[in-house]
Structure formats: structure tokens, C-alpha cells
Design an enzyme around this catalytic site. Structure first.
Site, PDB file in Angstrom:
ATOM      1  N   GLN A 142     -10.428  -2.837   2.598  1.00 48.76           N
ATOM      2  CA  GLN A 142      -9.844  -4.107   3.737  1.00 48.76           C
ATOM      3  C   GLN A 142      -9.569  -2.399   4.920  1.00 48.76           C
ATOM      4  O   GLN A 142      -9.349  -2.904   5.737  1.00 48.76           O
ATOM      5  CB  GLN A 142      -8.247  -4.053   3.590  1.00 48.76           C
ATOM      6  CG  GLN A 142      -7.117  -3.372   3.538  1.00 48.76           C
ATOM      7  CD  GLN A 142      -6.329  -3.896   2.584  1.00 48.76           C
ATOM      8  OE1 GLN A 142      -5.774  -4.159   1.671  1.00 48.76           O
ATOM      9  NE2 GLN A 142      -5.054  -4.350   3.782  1.00 48.76           N
TER      10      GLN A 142
ATOM     11  N   GLY B 156      11.301  -3.097   5.466  1.00 47.82           N
ATOM     12  CA  GLY B 156      10.554  -4.293   5.411  1.00 47.82           C
ATOM     13  C   GLY B 156      10.135  -4.335   3.712  1.00 47.82           C
ATOM     14  O   GLY B 156      10.019  -5.604   3.633  1.00 47.82           O
ATOM     15  N   HIS B 157       9.654  -3.512   3.336  1.00 46.96           N
ATOM     16  CA  HIS B 157       8.997  -3.739   2.099  1.00 46.96           C
ATOM     17  C   HIS B 157      10.160  -4.115   1.125  1.00 46.96           C
ATOM     18  O   HIS B 157      10.263  -5.107  -0.126  1.00 46.96           O
ATOM     19  CB  HIS B 157       8.522  -2.860   1.391  1.00 46.96           C
ATOM     20  CG  HIS B 157       7.189  -2.257   2.038  1.00 46.96           C
ATOM     21  ND1 HIS B 157       7.108  -1.161   3.094  1.00 46.96           N
ATOM     22  CD2 HIS B 157       5.879  -2.618   1.899  1.00 46.96           C
ATOM     23  CE1 HIS B 157       5.760  -0.564   3.337  1.00 46.96           C
ATOM     24  NE2 HIS B 157       5.021  -1.662   2.661  1.00 46.96           N
TER      25      HIS B 157
ATOM     26  N   GLN C 116      -2.310 -12.430   7.736  1.00 43.53           N
ATOM     27  CA  GLN C 116      -2.885 -12.320   6.791  1.00 43.53           C
ATOM     28  C   GLN C 116      -2.575 -13.485   5.578  1.00 43.53           C
ATOM     29  O   GLN C 116      -2.561 -13.542   4.611  1.00 43.53           O
ATOM     30  CB  GLN C 116      -1.992 -10.828   6.157  1.00 43.53           C
ATOM     31  CG  GLN C 116      -1.869 -10.551   4.499  1.00 43.53           C
ATOM     32  CD  GLN C 116      -2.261  -8.944   4.462  1.00 43.53           C
ATOM     33  OE1 GLN C 116      -2.512  -7.884   4.569  1.00 43.53           O
ATOM     34  NE2 GLN C 116      -0.046  -8.347   4.560  1.00 43.53           N
TER      35      GLN C 116
ATOM     36  N   ARG D 284       3.079   2.261   9.103  1.00 45.14           N
ATOM     37  CA  ARG D 284       1.790   3.040  10.193  1.00 45.14           C
ATOM     38  C   ARG D 284       2.904   3.505  11.525  1.00 45.14           C
ATOM     39  O   ARG D 284       2.565   4.441  12.801  1.00 45.14           O
ATOM     40  CB  ARG D 284       0.474   2.082  10.595  1.00 45.14           C
ATOM     41  CG  ARG D 284      -0.247   2.206  10.140  1.00 45.14           C
ATOM     42  CD  ARG D 284      -1.478   1.338  10.398  1.00 45.14           C
ATOM     43  NE  ARG D 284      -2.931   1.502   9.454  1.00 45.14           N
ATOM     44  CZ  ARG D 284      -2.940  -0.026   8.887  1.00 45.14           C
ATOM     45  NH1 ARG D 284      -2.462  -1.147   8.949  1.00 45.14           N
ATOM     46  NH2 ARG D 284      -3.968   0.035   8.150  1.00 45.14           N
TER      47      ARG D 284
ATOM     48  N   SER E 278       6.578  -0.832  10.592  1.00 49.35           N
ATOM     49  CA  SER E 278       5.188  -0.344   9.571  1.00 49.35           C
ATOM     50  C   SER E 278       5.614   0.603   9.130  1.00 49.35           C
ATOM     51  O   SER E 278       5.684   1.851  10.124  1.00 49.35           O
ATOM     52  CB  SER E 278       4.678  -0.618  11.054  1.00 49.35           C
ATOM     53  OG  SER E 278       3.411   0.199  10.331  1.00 49.35           O
TER      54      SER E 278
ATOM     55  N   MET F 244       0.660  -1.396  -0.241  1.00 47.44           N
ATOM     56  CA  MET F 244      -0.164  -0.093  -0.209  1.00 47.44           C
ATOM     57  C   MET F 244       1.165   1.254   0.039  1.00 47.44           C
ATOM     58  O   MET F 244       0.714   2.352   0.405  1.00 47.44           O
ATOM     59  CB  MET F 244      -0.780   0.338   0.763  1.00 47.44           C
ATOM     60  CG  MET F 244      -1.669  -0.680   1.553  1.00 47.44           C
ATOM     61  SD  MET F 244      -3.134  -1.509   2.221  1.00 47.44           S
ATOM     62  CE  MET F 244      -2.858  -0.593   3.560  1.00 47.44           C
ATOM     63  N   GLY F 245       1.591   1.306  -0.099  1.00 49.35           N
ATOM     64  CA  GLY F 245       2.720   2.259  -0.227  1.00 49.35           C
ATOM     65  C   GLY F 245       3.843   2.518   0.979  1.00 49.35           C
ATOM     66  O   GLY F 245       3.774   1.826   1.974  1.00 49.35           O
ATOM     67  N   ALA F 246       4.184   3.740   1.160  1.00 53.53           N
ATOM     68  CA  ALA F 246       5.136   4.179   2.155  1.00 53.53           C
ATOM     69  C   ALA F 246       5.825   3.045   2.771  1.00 53.53           C
ATOM     70  O   ALA F 246       5.612   2.931   3.957  1.00 53.53           O
ATOM     71  CB  ALA F 246       3.731   4.848   3.415  1.00 53.53           C
TER      72      ALA F 246
HETATM   73  O1  PAF Z   1      -0.160  -5.503   3.416  1.00 54.67           O
HETATM   74  C1  PAF Z   1      -0.219  -5.308   2.865  1.00 54.67           C
HETATM   75  O2  PAF Z   1       0.160  -3.567   3.244  1.00 54.67           O
HETATM   76  C2  PAF Z   1      -1.574  -4.686   1.871  1.00 54.67           C
HETATM   77  O3  PAF Z   1      -3.129  -5.626   3.031  1.00 54.67           O
HETATM   78  C3  PAF Z   1      -2.102  -5.787   1.030  1.00 54.67           C
HETATM   79  C4  PAF Z   1      -0.819  -7.100   1.591  1.00 54.67           C
HETATM   80  C5  PAF Z   1      -0.701  -4.836   0.324  1.00 54.67           C
HETATM   81  C6  PAF Z   1      -3.377  -5.921   0.138  1.00 54.67           C
HETATM   82  O4  PAF Z   1      -3.611  -4.498  -0.081  1.00 54.67           O
END
Ligand code: PAF
Length: 289
Positions: free
Chosen positions: A68, A43-44, A161, A195, A193, A37-39
Site C-alpha cells: 500500500q 486511536g487504535h 479507506q 505519522r 496518527s 500497521m503498529g505504532a
Molecule cells: O489503516 C491502516 O493502518 C492500514 O491501511 C490497514 C487497514 C491496517 C491495512 O494495512
């Protein structure tokens, strides 16, 4: 002359993503997808680099998925940092970014959602965010079908998830291998995170207690403390530090079900969700890991 990596190509429509994918297939490339979801944070980026040995081209989706988020959650204030994300993705060698609009993903008349059971209904995140996983599973199914990657990777930080997505891909016969990437932590143990930017300076100081409490619970179970006692001690410790705890639970690592009292420590995972002020943090670790 510069040897800087090229900018990832930005794809905004499903048609453009499919054309890019087809060209990669024609070139004999295996494609990896990193849904986000960007930001973006380290970790990403570790998910992008984690796919490098198994794929020739990585596409990162950046889409803040409205379905979501519950109405009272942070959809509108979720951090959006697209230009910086693109720069970070260039640095780690992502080949493409898929950044659709909400209308592209959910055109007028959109009326389909995935119904989930199994790891999506075990009384953890689902008990506190009852519509969340239907939104996640639906958007991830769409992304997988739009892109048809050979591999897709999700962070273990969102452990439930990951379990839900693995189950969903298997149950719907989506031809993809789902991988989990390890949680990346700040030096003081706080799980990275998007957030975390919501935390005030004093909350940020307290936040690493979450990881310390997980470690203490895991150590207690490894040395013979019962699951119930370890969970109770973790709950007290977090409350004492000002966390409002949604759950702290020791579960079977594969099914996320409540384990038998004599379950072997190697089969267990400790999971937590708790609020510090306005910020909801989640984390988890293996009991033996
Ligand atoms: O983990 C996330 O960032 C979101 O839940 C995902 C998997 C990109 C789905 O919108």
C-alpha cells in the site's frame, strides 16, 4: 500477587492464527479483528475497546503492508514499535496479536490484487496515491479470510479507506460486519496518527489548524454557504498557514461522490489531505455531527 492482564498471545503465521481462531470458535467466542500497521496510539486502542461489547476475544494485526506504499512513500521509515505496542495491547485486554512477516503474507509468486471502483475512485486519496487502495483492500481481504472474525473495525480518520473496505467486504461476500470507530484527537484537535511523530515542533504547533479549518468549513455549510465557497475558503486558510493542500473537499458521506449543490448538510462530510513539510496529514469530519 498481581491482577495485571495477561500478555496477548503473539501469532506469526496464518496457520497459528487459524488454530487460535478455531479454538475461540470451539469455546463459543465471537472474535473481533483490528487491522493495524503498529505504532499504536490511543486511536487504535479505542478500536480494541470499541469491539469489547460485541466480541469475546480481540485480535490485533500488526503488519506494515508494503503493497500500500508507493516507492517514494515512507514504508522503510514507518515507525515500528512492537514491544511498546504489545504492552499497550495487554493494558486494553487484547487476546492476540497477529504479526506476520512480509514473506508469510506475500509468499514467492504472489500475483493477486483486488481491483476497485466506487468509493476507491472518487478523486480524493486515490488521485494522490493511485496504487494505495489496491494494496489496502488486498491485505485487508487476506486478513479477513485468514481470521474470519465476526467483526472488524477501522478508524473513521481514514474515511475513504473505511468506505472502500465496507464496499469490498460486501462485494466479495466476506462474512464479517465492518465497523467504524470515531477519530481520537489530541487536546488541541489534531487527529491521532502514527505519522504525527514525523512533525517538527513548529509543524506540530501548526497541525491543529487542519481540524479548525474542517470545523469552519462544516459550520459555513451548515449556515448556508455554498459547498464551492466553503471549500475555497478552507483551501486559502490552509495555504496561508503553510500547508500544501492535496485536496479539501465536501462530499456525500456515504458514496464520497461530489454532492448536488442543494444537498442537505446532514448528508455531507468534509475531507482534507495536506502536507506540512515532509508529513502528509489527513482528516475529516461530518458537516453535521
Ligand atoms: O489503516 C491502516 O493502518 C492500514 O491501511 C490497514 C487497514 C491496517 C491495512 O494495512
Amino acid at each position: 500477587m498481581t491482577d495485571a492482564a495477561p500478555e496477548p498471545v503473539v501469532l506469526e503465521t496464518v496457520a497459528a492464527l487459524r488454530a487460535w481462531r478455531a479454538a475461540r470458535r470451539a469455546a463459543g467466542h465471537r472474535v473481533g479483528l483490528v487491522p493495524t500497521m503498529g505504532a499504536l496510539h490511543a486511536g487504535h486502542l479505542s478500536l480494541v475497546t470499541g469491539l469489547a461489547p460485541e466480541t469475546e476475544a480481540v485480535v490485533v494485526s500488526i503488519f506494515v503492508n508494503p503493497t500500500q506504499f508507493a516507492p517514494h512513500e515512507d514504508f522503510t521509515k514507518y515507525p515500528r514499535t512492537f514491544d511498546r505496542d504489545l504492552e499497550l495491547l495487554r493494558e486494553v485486554g487484547a487476546a492476540a496479536v497477529f504479526a506476520p512477516t512480509v514473506a508469510e503474507m506475500y509468499p514467492d509468486g504472489f500475483a493477486t490484487s483486488i481491483t476497485l471502483d466506487g468509493p476507491a475512485r472518487v478523486g480524493l486519496e486515490d488521485a494522490f496515491r493511485p496504487t494505495h487502495f489496491a494494496g489496502v483492500a488486498t491485505v485487508v481481504a487476506k486478513l479477513l479470510l485468514q481470521c474470519l472474525p465476526e467483526r472488524a473495525i477501522f478508524g473513521e480518520k481514514d474515511y475513504q479507506q473505511l468506505a472502500v473496505i465496507r464496499r469490498m467486504a460486501r462485494d466479495l461476500d466476506i462474512p464479517v460486519t465492518i465497523l467504524g470507530g470515531p477519530t481520537i484527537r489530541e487536546a488541541d484537535g489534531l487527529a491521532m496518527s502514527s505519522r504525527n511523530v514525523y512533525l517538527s515542533p513548529s509543524e506540530r504547533e501548526t497541525a491543529p489548524v487542519l481540524h479548525q479549518v474542517l470545523q469552519a468549513a462544516a459550520a459555513a455549510v451548515r449556515t448556508g454557504t455554498s459547498i464551492a465557497l466553503a471549500e475555497g475558503a478552507a483551501l486559502r486558510e490552509l495555504s496561508d498557514h503553510g500547508f500544501l493542500v492535496d485536496y479539501v473537499a465536501i462530499r456525500d458521506a456515504a458514496s464520497l461522490a461530489v454532492p448536488a449543490p442543494d444537498a442537505r448538510p446532514e448528508t455531507l462530510r468534509v475531507l482534507v489531505a495536506a502536507r506540512l513539510g515532509q508529513t502528509r496529514l489527513i482528516d475529516n469530519i461530518a458537516v453535521v455531527g
